[in-house]
Scaffold this active site. Sequence first.
Site, PDB file in Angstrom:
ATOM      1  N   GLU A 173     -27.355 -28.007  32.345  1.00 55.28           N
ATOM      2  CA  GLU A 173     -27.764 -26.784  31.660  1.00 55.28           C
ATOM      3  C   GLU A 173     -28.734 -26.026  32.568  1.00 55.28           C
ATOM      4  O   GLU A 173     -29.606 -26.621  33.198  1.00 55.28           O
ATOM      5  CB  GLU A 173     -28.459 -27.165  30.356  1.00 55.28           C
ATOM      6  CG  GLU A 173     -29.059 -26.001  29.592  1.00 55.28           C
ATOM      7  CD  GLU A 173     -29.963 -26.467  28.451  1.00 55.28           C
ATOM      8  OE1 GLU A 173     -30.137 -25.697  27.492  1.00 55.28           O
ATOM      9  OE2 GLU A 173     -30.496 -27.604  28.523  1.00 55.28           O
ATOM     10  N   LYS A 182     -23.149 -22.841  23.784  1.00 54.92           N
ATOM     11  CA  LYS A 182     -23.939 -23.718  22.934  1.00 54.92           C
ATOM     12  C   LYS A 182     -23.886 -23.244  21.486  1.00 54.92           C
ATOM     13  O   LYS A 182     -24.184 -22.094  21.179  1.00 54.92           O
ATOM     14  CB  LYS A 182     -25.383 -23.747  23.427  1.00 54.92           C
ATOM     15  CG  LYS A 182     -26.268 -24.757  22.714  1.00 54.92           C
ATOM     16  CD  LYS A 182     -27.654 -24.801  23.351  1.00 54.92           C
ATOM     17  CE  LYS A 182     -28.520 -25.886  22.754  1.00 54.92           C
ATOM     18  NZ  LYS A 182     -29.858 -25.948  23.394  1.00 54.92           N
ATOM     19  N   CYS A 209     -27.829 -29.973  25.814  1.00 56.66           N
ATOM     20  CA  CYS A 209     -29.207 -30.333  25.493  1.00 56.66           C
ATOM     21  C   CYS A 209     -29.340 -30.970  24.116  1.00 56.66           C
ATOM     22  O   CYS A 209     -28.731 -32.000  23.838  1.00 56.66           O
ATOM     23  CB  CYS A 209     -30.109 -29.113  25.648  1.00 56.66           C
ATOM     24  SG  CYS A 209     -31.869 -29.529  25.804  1.00 56.66           S
TER      25      CYS A 209
END
Length: 521
Positions: free
Chosen positions: A269, A329, A386
Amino acid sequence: MPSREPSRWSSVALAVAGGALTWSSFPDLGWWGAAAPGVALLVLALRRDSARWNALVGLVWGVTFFAPHITWADYAVGRVPWLALAAFEAGYVALFGAAWTWARRGNAVWRNRWLQVVVFVVLWVAMEELRSAWPFGGFPWGRLAFSQADSPVSALAWLGGAPLVSAAVAGAGILLAQTWTAARRLVVPAVFLRLALAGAILVAGLLVPLDTRAEAGTLTVGAVQGNVPTPGLDAFAQARVVLGNHVAGTLALLDQVRPGQLDLVLWPENGTDVDPQVDAAAAEEIDGAARAVQAPMLVGTVQYPASGGRYNTAVLWLPGQGVVAEYRKQHPAPFAEYIPFRALVRPFSSAVDLVTQDMIAGTKVGLVPLASARLGRTVGIGDVICFEVAYDTLPREAVLAGAEILVVQTNNASFGYTAESTQQLAMSRLRAIELGRATVQISTVGVSAVIAPNGAVSHETALFTSAQLVATLPLRHSLTPAARAGDWPAWIADALALCVVVTGMAGALRIRRENRTEGVT
């Protein structure tokens, strides 16, 4: 013989000790065996028959646990947001304390210690599910399951996911508490029976068959941890330097492999905070690295739509072609990647203004199709970014959609040398077991790791170093019982929890208070 209620001060002392002990079971300490005793001390602290008092005891346990567990929030955004989050999450344990008091007031529960075990476990799992979903999509950090990556209990994730692992730890905890109360009464058979059951729960995972074999070939991947100039929130102030670090790390893979030997290169990321679909110089650097290794690259980047805001994105980059697929995301972190109620929050922390553009949630499942010339087919790459690894639904949806391996792209630079990264690694290991997929956690600064489908780590990097990982991953397509069951175990726990609390409250109307303490663990 009635069970005496503990004094108020001893209840608080037990809660503090229990919260601290449970915290020690999580990374970085990682004393996984301390989780069940920590829960046992909470059970003993909650023996008074007062919902209000037990809510306070639960709050004390929760603050003692959450405050040290999420100290990375203090490092990243400051003292006030850290303490506010710890107190808010502790509020769920307070709610649990009250619910446990109400539930056990039912005639059947307060007389039957075995039923108490079942009710306690159901309420605990329901509490974890509630705080993992609400508000703003929830905050699953600190679930008991995430403390067990190194223990035999983790294998139970293959059967029922994180809810079953948490249930096992909670069940062992209340059995240990009952062992203590039986020992005080000198009821020797009950002591040995409950101690044996607690031990059996903690080793039951050894009987679970975790298969790590390739079912559809293998994929050779290189993962690049490029590092950043400085830790903290300013880590990406020099975006070009970070991009350059990951380009250099990609070229360094050629010290371990020949050009064309890798099937896929993984960046973390924010591997580049310069959007290569807009910035020609960034595109040239990334394509040059892809051409050098002669492999597709999954690159963590950002996108800024014309309508405003930003996306946290992973793009699949082919040498000489550019972007052919992407994942956005789906679960941005509230108060970190976007700020709800910005005007109301600003007086408590000026850190909200560091988020100048709120992140927008993606809407598609994290499945990136990789056309493999060597295998002669398309390989499904499951991708989560994440904190998304903490949520049960997102990685599972990727696997159900056809993911044959999992990739966890993360940026831990904002959290310095705290335990945030190793806590996240524990979650990735649990997901590997739960879904039966080889998993790669790749971070900008570490900890990065390669994880087998049984949760074992074969490669691991240190924090704030440049590193490259090369591994051959087994491709798997079979579905574990946990993947097939989906959210049903959690929904059943939620429904049962509601039922036992309501029936307990109703039963309390028929039972005089002085009689309710008899039989309470």
